[in-house]
Each structure stands twice: as structure tokens, then as C-alpha cells.
Design a protein around this motif. Structure first.
Motif, PDB file in Angstrom:
ATOM      1  N   HIS A  34       0.833  -1.200   0.000  1.00 42.23           N
ATOM      2  CA  HIS A  34       0.000   0.000   0.000  1.00 42.23           C
ATOM      3  C   HIS A  34       0.871   1.253   0.000  1.00 42.23           C
ATOM      4  CE1 HIS A  34      -3.344  -2.571   0.810  1.00 42.23           C
ATOM      5  NE2 HIS A  34      -2.830  -2.982   1.962  1.00 42.23           N
ATOM      6  N   ALA A  35       0.227   2.363  -0.275  1.00 44.41           N
ATOM      7  CA  ALA A  35       0.872   3.670  -0.218  1.00 44.41           C
ATOM      8  C   ALA A  35      -0.032   4.572   0.617  1.00 44.41           C
ATOM      9  CB  ALA A  35       1.045   4.223  -1.631  1.00 44.41           C
ATOM     10  N   LEU A  36       0.451   5.758   0.927  1.00 46.36           N
ATOM     11  CA  LEU A  36      -0.349   6.728   1.681  1.00 46.36           C
ATOM     12  C   LEU A  36      -0.742   7.889   0.776  1.00 46.36           C
ATOM     13  CD1 LEU A  36       1.600   6.983   5.059  1.00 46.36           C
ATOM     14  CD2 LEU A  36      -0.497   5.716   4.588  1.00 46.36           C
ATOM     15  N   LEU A  37      -1.983   8.319   0.904  1.00 48.82           N
ATOM     16  CA  LEU A  37      -2.495   9.443   0.142  1.00 48.82           C
ATOM     17  C   LEU A  37      -2.880  10.539   1.126  1.00 48.82           C
ATOM     18  CD1 LEU A  37      -3.431  10.492  -2.668  1.00 48.82           C
ATOM     19  CD2 LEU A  37      -5.701   9.590  -2.076  1.00 48.82           C
ATOM     20  N   GLU A  38      -2.381  11.741   0.894  1.00 54.16           N
ATOM     21  CA  GLU A  38      -2.674  12.873   1.776  1.00 54.16           C
ATOM     22  C   GLU A  38      -3.249  14.022   0.978  1.00 54.16           C
ATOM     23  OE1 GLU A  38       0.409  14.181   4.500  1.00 54.16           O
ATOM     24  OE2 GLU A  38       1.558  12.414   3.941  1.00 54.16           O
ATOM     25  N   ILE A  39      -4.050  14.822   1.674  1.00 54.66           N
ATOM     26  CA  ILE A  39      -4.551  16.071   1.117  1.00 54.66           C
ATOM     27  C   ILE A  39      -4.619  17.076   2.261  1.00 54.66           C
ATOM     28  CG2 ILE A  39      -6.946  15.325   1.406  1.00 54.66           C
ATOM     29  CD1 ILE A  39      -7.660  17.102  -1.001  1.00 54.66           C
ATOM     30  N   GLU A  40      -4.207  18.291   1.998  1.00 55.25           N
ATOM     31  CA  GLU A  40      -4.313  19.357   2.995  1.00 55.25           C
ATOM     32  C   GLU A  40      -5.617  20.108   2.745  1.00 55.25           C
ATOM     33  OE1 GLU A  40      -2.285  19.964   5.560  1.00 55.25           O
ATOM     34  OE2 GLU A  40      -0.987  18.302   4.950  1.00 55.25           O
TER      35      GLU A  40
END
Length: 69
Positions: free
Chosen positions: A24-30
Motif C-alpha cells: 500500500h501507499a499513503l495518500l494525503e490532502i491538505e
């Protein structure tokens, strides 16, 4: 890790890929605030929400590595 910036509908999503040894990977949004609406790009699949899980914070991953599942 490799970070990809994905612009979508006026937002910038940051996708962190930790390499082939992780599934898996990590997805971020501010966001401006936690109630702000956004749409996840349809070509990405969210497996699990980890916002409140301390072990997935960037500072912890940087010092201890990506968490084992």
C-alpha cells in the motif's frame, strides 16, 4: 519513498509510495478545515482511512519506518 503530486479538481493530493516491499501507499490532502468537501480521484482506490492512526504519521514513518500490517 517516492512522492507523487496529483492535482485533481483544484486540490493537490500527495501519494507516498514506499517501494515494492509494501502493498500500500499513503495518500494525503491538505484541507482548509476538516469539514471541507473533496473528491478522491477515481483512478485511486482507498483501502482504509488512517488519519487518526499515529503509526501512519510522516514523522513516525521517518523515524521508525513504514508500519507492518
Amino acid at each position: 519513498k517516492t512522492r507523487y503530486i496529483i492535482p485533481y479538481l483544484g486540490k493537490s493530493f500527495e501519494l507516498d509510495d514506499f517501494g515494492p516491499e509494501y502493498s500500500h501507499a499513503l495518500l494525503e490532502i491538505e484541507l482548509e478545515n476538516e469539514d471541507e468537501a473533496f473528491t478522491i480521484p477515481p483512478f485511486l482506490t482507498v483501502v482504509r482511512e488512517v488519519t487518526d492512526e499515529r503509526r501512519y504519521r510522516n514523522s513516525r514513518i521517518a523515524s521508525e519506518g513504514f508500519p507492518d500490517e
